[in-house]
Design a protein around this motif. Structure first.
Motif, PDB file in Angstrom:
ATOM      1  N   ALA A 135     -34.738  16.979  32.750  1.00 34.61           N
ATOM      2  CA  ALA A 135     -34.235  15.839  33.523  1.00 34.61           C
ATOM      3  C   ALA A 135     -35.247  14.692  33.513  1.00 34.61           C
ATOM      4  N   LEU A 136     -36.488  14.990  33.853  1.00 32.25           N
ATOM      5  CA  LEU A 136     -37.499  13.935  33.907  1.00 32.25           C
ATOM      6  C   LEU A 136     -37.833  13.400  32.511  1.00 32.25           C
ATOM      7  N   ASP A 137     -37.779  14.253  31.515  1.00 36.68           N
ATOM      8  CA  ASP A 137     -37.996  13.781  30.147  1.00 36.68           C
ATOM      9  C   ASP A 137     -36.995  12.689  29.786  1.00 36.68           C
ATOM     10  N   GLU A 138     -35.740  12.908  30.157  1.00 32.42           N
ATOM     11  CA  GLU A 138     -34.720  11.899  29.866  1.00 32.42           C
ATOM     12  C   GLU A 138     -34.860  10.677  30.760  1.00 32.42           C
ATOM     13  N   GLY A 143     -39.127  11.585  25.567  1.00 28.36           N
ATOM     14  CA  GLY A 143     -38.859  12.107  24.227  1.00 28.36           C
ATOM     15  C   GLY A 143     -39.708  13.308  23.844  1.00 28.36           C
ATOM     16  N   VAL A 144     -39.977  14.195  24.787  1.00 29.10           N
ATOM     17  CA  VAL A 144     -40.797  15.379  24.513  1.00 29.10           C
ATOM     18  C   VAL A 144     -39.977  16.392  23.705  1.00 29.10           C
ATOM     19  N   GLU A 145     -40.557  16.910  22.628  1.00 27.31           N
ATOM     20  CA  GLU A 145     -39.891  17.938  21.844  1.00 27.31           C
ATOM     21  C   GLU A 145     -39.869  19.259  22.625  1.00 27.31           C
ATOM     22  N   ARG A 146     -38.841  20.073  22.342  1.00 29.50           N
ATOM     23  CA  ARG A 146     -38.679  21.313  23.093  1.00 29.50           C
ATOM     24  C   ARG A 146     -39.888  22.247  22.955  1.00 29.50           C
ATOM     25  N   ARG A 147     -40.476  22.319  21.764  1.00 25.43           N
ATOM     26  CA  ARG A 147     -41.610  23.220  21.604  1.00 25.43           C
ATOM     27  C   ARG A 147     -42.797  22.775  22.453  1.00 25.43           C
ATOM     28  N   ALA A 148     -42.975  21.457  22.589  1.00 26.35           N
ATOM     29  CA  ALA A 148     -44.041  20.950  23.460  1.00 26.35           C
ATOM     30  C   ALA A 148     -43.705  21.197  24.924  1.00 26.35           C
ATOM     31  N   MET A 149     -42.422  21.150  25.246  1.00 26.88           N
ATOM     32  CA  MET A 149     -41.994  21.376  26.625  1.00 26.88           C
ATOM     33  C   MET A 149     -42.265  22.812  27.063  1.00 26.88           C
ATOM     34  N   ILE A 150     -42.219  23.736  26.115  1.00 28.05           N
ATOM     35  CA  ILE A 150     -42.533  25.132  26.427  1.00 28.05           C
ATOM     36  C   ILE A 150     -43.937  25.250  27.005  1.00 28.05           C
ATOM     37  N   GLY A 162     -49.916  29.521  39.764  1.00 28.47           N
ATOM     38  CA  GLY A 162     -50.970  30.522  39.755  1.00 28.47           C
ATOM     39  C   GLY A 162     -50.558  31.848  39.160  1.00 28.47           C
ATOM     40  N   ALA A 163     -49.499  31.863  38.353  1.00 33.16           N
ATOM     41  CA  ALA A 163     -49.056  33.089  37.690  1.00 33.16           C
ATOM     42  C   ALA A 163     -49.556  33.086  36.249  1.00 33.16           C
ATOM     43  N   PRO A 164     -50.295  34.128  35.824  1.00 32.10           N
ATOM     44  CA  PRO A 164     -50.915  34.134  34.490  1.00 32.10           C
ATOM     45  C   PRO A 164     -49.942  34.540  33.389  1.00 32.10           C
ATOM     46  N   THR A 165     -48.804  33.860  33.286  1.00 32.44           N
ATOM     47  CA  THR A 165     -47.757  34.233  32.351  1.00 32.44           C
ATOM     48  C   THR A 165     -47.959  33.580  30.992  1.00 32.44           C
ATOM     49  N   GLY A 166     -47.289  34.153  29.988  1.00 31.94           N
ATOM     50  CA  GLY A 166     -47.256  33.565  28.659  1.00 31.94           C
ATOM     51  C   GLY A 166     -46.112  32.578  28.534  1.00 31.94           C
ATOM     52  N   THR A 167     -45.580  32.432  27.322  1.00 35.71           N
ATOM     53  CA  THR A 167     -44.544  31.416  27.071  1.00 35.71           C
ATOM     54  C   THR A 167     -43.178  32.017  26.771  1.00 35.71           C
ATOM     55  N   VAL A 173     -35.595  29.999  27.687  1.00 31.29           N
ATOM     56  CA  VAL A 173     -34.787  29.085  28.490  1.00 31.29           C
ATOM     57  C   VAL A 173     -34.554  27.754  27.770  1.00 31.29           C
ATOM     58  N   LEU A 174     -35.560  27.275  27.056  1.00 29.41           N
ATOM     59  CA  LEU A 174     -35.461  25.971  26.412  1.00 29.41           C
ATOM     60  C   LEU A 174     -34.833  26.029  25.026  1.00 29.41           C
TER      61      LEU A 174
END
Length: 381
Positions: A135-138, A143-150, A162-167, A173-174
Motif C-alpha cells: 500500500a505505502l509503496d504505491e 516502485g520497490v521490487e517484490r524481492r527487495a520488499m521481502i 524483535g523476532a529473529p525470523t528469516g525470509t 506472501v509477496l
C-alpha cells in the motif's frame, strides 16, 4: 471496509490492499540455514484500507477484537519505530520503508481487517506487514521490487518486532500465485513457481489450529536458531545447507547431541522439500503424503518444536485417512496441516477435532485452505 474507514477517520480511503496468510507445505527452519522451503499463499487475507494525510501523523485502527479496546493508535512517522502491540507491524513497515529508501514519506490513516488466524503459524504478521508495504509503496510512489520488499518485511520482524525470523514468510506472501507453491532456495536466493495440481487431483490442505499460541519474539524459535548456528560453526560451514544428507550421521558425536539433532532436521527437511517439489512438478501430488508425515517426525524428534496437541492432531489426521500431515510454521504451538481427499475432507475434519479433544486437548479449529494470490491492491467492488 470503506464504510468502517469513513466512520473511523471521517474520510474516504484511497484504496484497499491485501496479502494472504501462508502455509508452508514442507521445509521448516530451513530459511535461515540456506535450505529449501515450499510455501504457498492461502485464501485467508489481511486487508488494509489507507489514505494519505498532508502531515506526518499516522493513525491506525483495526477490527481485531483485542484491538478495539485500544481504539485508534496515533503517532508520527518519526516515532513509528517505537510502536508496540499489533500496530508495530503497520508502523514498523512505514519506518523501515523510510529508513531503507531514504524517503520522507507522508502520514496516513489505515484500517486493518483480517481473517488470517493470529499465532497459528500461517504468517498473520507477514500478511499484515506485506499489505502495508504494498500500500505505502504505491501511495508514496516508491516502485520497490517484490524481492527487495521481502527484505524490508524481514527487517520489520527482526528490528521492530524483535523476532529473529528469516525470509520464508515474506517470500511466500509477496510472491504467491494461485494454485502454485513457491520453491524458495535460500542459498541461491531464487524463487520458482511450482504448480501444485491439488485441485485437479481432488486434494486439499486442512489447517488444524491447535489453539496453542506461540510468540517467535519470546519463545523457543531464537534458541533453535542459535543451535543451528552452533552446528554450522562446529561443522565449519557458512550454513547447514552445505552438509549433504549422506554426511549427517558423520557429525554425530562431534557436537552436542541436541545440536546434531537440529542439524539433522534442517538437512533432511531441505531434502524433503526438493522431493515434494519434484513430485508436484511431475503431476504426482498424491505421493507427497508420506514425506509430509516424515517431516513431522523430524520436527517432533529432532528439532523438538512440536507440542502434544499438534502431535495428537497429526496422528488423528493420518488415522482418519489423510495422505500425510505435519506441523507447519515455526512450531512451539500453532497448527498442523493435512493433505486430504476433498470428498473425505468434512469427515476428516470432524474426526480430527473429536480425537484431539478426546485426548485431553482443546478442540482444534479445522479448516480447508487453497493456494491463493500474493499481496496486491484489491480490485474495486
Amino acid at each position: 471496509m470503506r464504510e468502517a474507514f469513513a466512520v473511523a477517520f471521517g474520510a474516504e480511503a484511497a484504496g484497499i490492499w491485501s496479502a494472504p496468510g501462508r502455509v508452508n507445505l514442507i521445509g521448516e527452519h530451513t530459511d535461515y540455514n540456506g535450505g529449501l522451503a515450499l510455501p504457498f499463499g492461502i485464501d485467508r487475507r489481511t486487508r488494509v484500507a489507507v489514505r494519505l494525510r498532508d502531515d506526518h501523523v499516522v493513525r491506525v485502527a483495526s477490527d481485531f477484537a483485542d484491538a478495539q479496546a485500544g481504539g485508534v493508535v496515533e503517532t508520527t512517522l518519526d516515532r513509528a519505530a517505537q510502536a508496540s502491540g499489533w500496530s508495530r507491524y503497520v508502523l514498523g513497515a512505514a519506518h523501515v520503508l523510510r529508513r531503507e529508501l531514504g524517503v520522507p514519506g507522508t502520514g496516513f490513516d489505515a484500517l486493518v481487517s483480517s481473517d488470517v488466524p493470529v499465532g497459528v503459524g500461517v504468517s498473520s504478521s507477514a500478511a499484515l506487514e506485506s499489505a502495508v508495504l504494498v500500500a505505502l509503496d504505491e501511495l508514496w510512489g516508491l516502485g520497490v521490487e517484490r524481492r527487495a520488499m521481502i527484505r524490508l518485511g524481514q527487517l520489520v520482524e527482526n528490528e521492530v518486532v524483535g523476532a529473529p525470523t528469516g525470509t520464508l514468510d515474506q517470500s511466500a506472501v509477496l510472491l504467491a500465485e494461485r494454485d502454485h507453491a513457491v520453491l524458495l532456495d535460500f542459498r541461491a536466493g531464487t524463487a520458482e513457481q511450482v504448480p501444485l495440481g491439488f485441485e485437479a487431483a481432488g486434494l486439499e490442505i486442512l489447517v488444524i489450529d491447535s489453539l496453542v499460541r506461540h510468540d517467535h519474539a519470546t519463545g523457543g524459535y531464537g534458541e533453535r536458531r542459535r543451535e543451528c548456528e552452533e552446528a554450522a560453526r562446529i561443522a565449519g560451514v557458512p550454513t547447514l545447507r552445505e552438509i549433504a544428507v549422506d554426511d549427517v550421521e558423520a557429525w554425530a558425536g562431534r557436537m552436542p547431541a541436541a545440536v546434531h539433532r537440529r542439524l539433522r532436521h534442517v538437512v533432511t527437511d531441505t531434502d524433503r522439500a526438493a522431493r515434494v517439489a519434484g513430485f508436484v512438478r511431475a503431476g504426482r501430488p498424491r505421493e507427497i503424503g508420506p514425506i509430509l508425515t516424515d517431516g513431522h517426525r523430524s520436527q517432533r524428534d529432532d528439532f523438538e518444536d512440536s507440542v502434544p496437541a499438534i502431535d495428537a492432531a497429526v496422528d488423528a489426521a493420518v488415522a482418519a485417512g489423510a495422505l500425510g500431515a505435519r506441523l507447519t510454521g515455526g512450531g512451539f504451538g500453532g497448527a498442523a496441516i493435512a493433505l486430504v481427499d476433498v470428498a473425505a475432507s468434512p469427515r476428516i475434519q470432524r474426526e480430527v477435532a473429536d480425537a484431539v479433544e478426546a485426548a485431553g486437548h482443546a478442540r482444534p479449529v479445522v479448516f480447508a485452505v487453497h493456494a491463493s494470490q500474493g499481496a496486491r491492491r484489491d480490485p474495486e467492488a
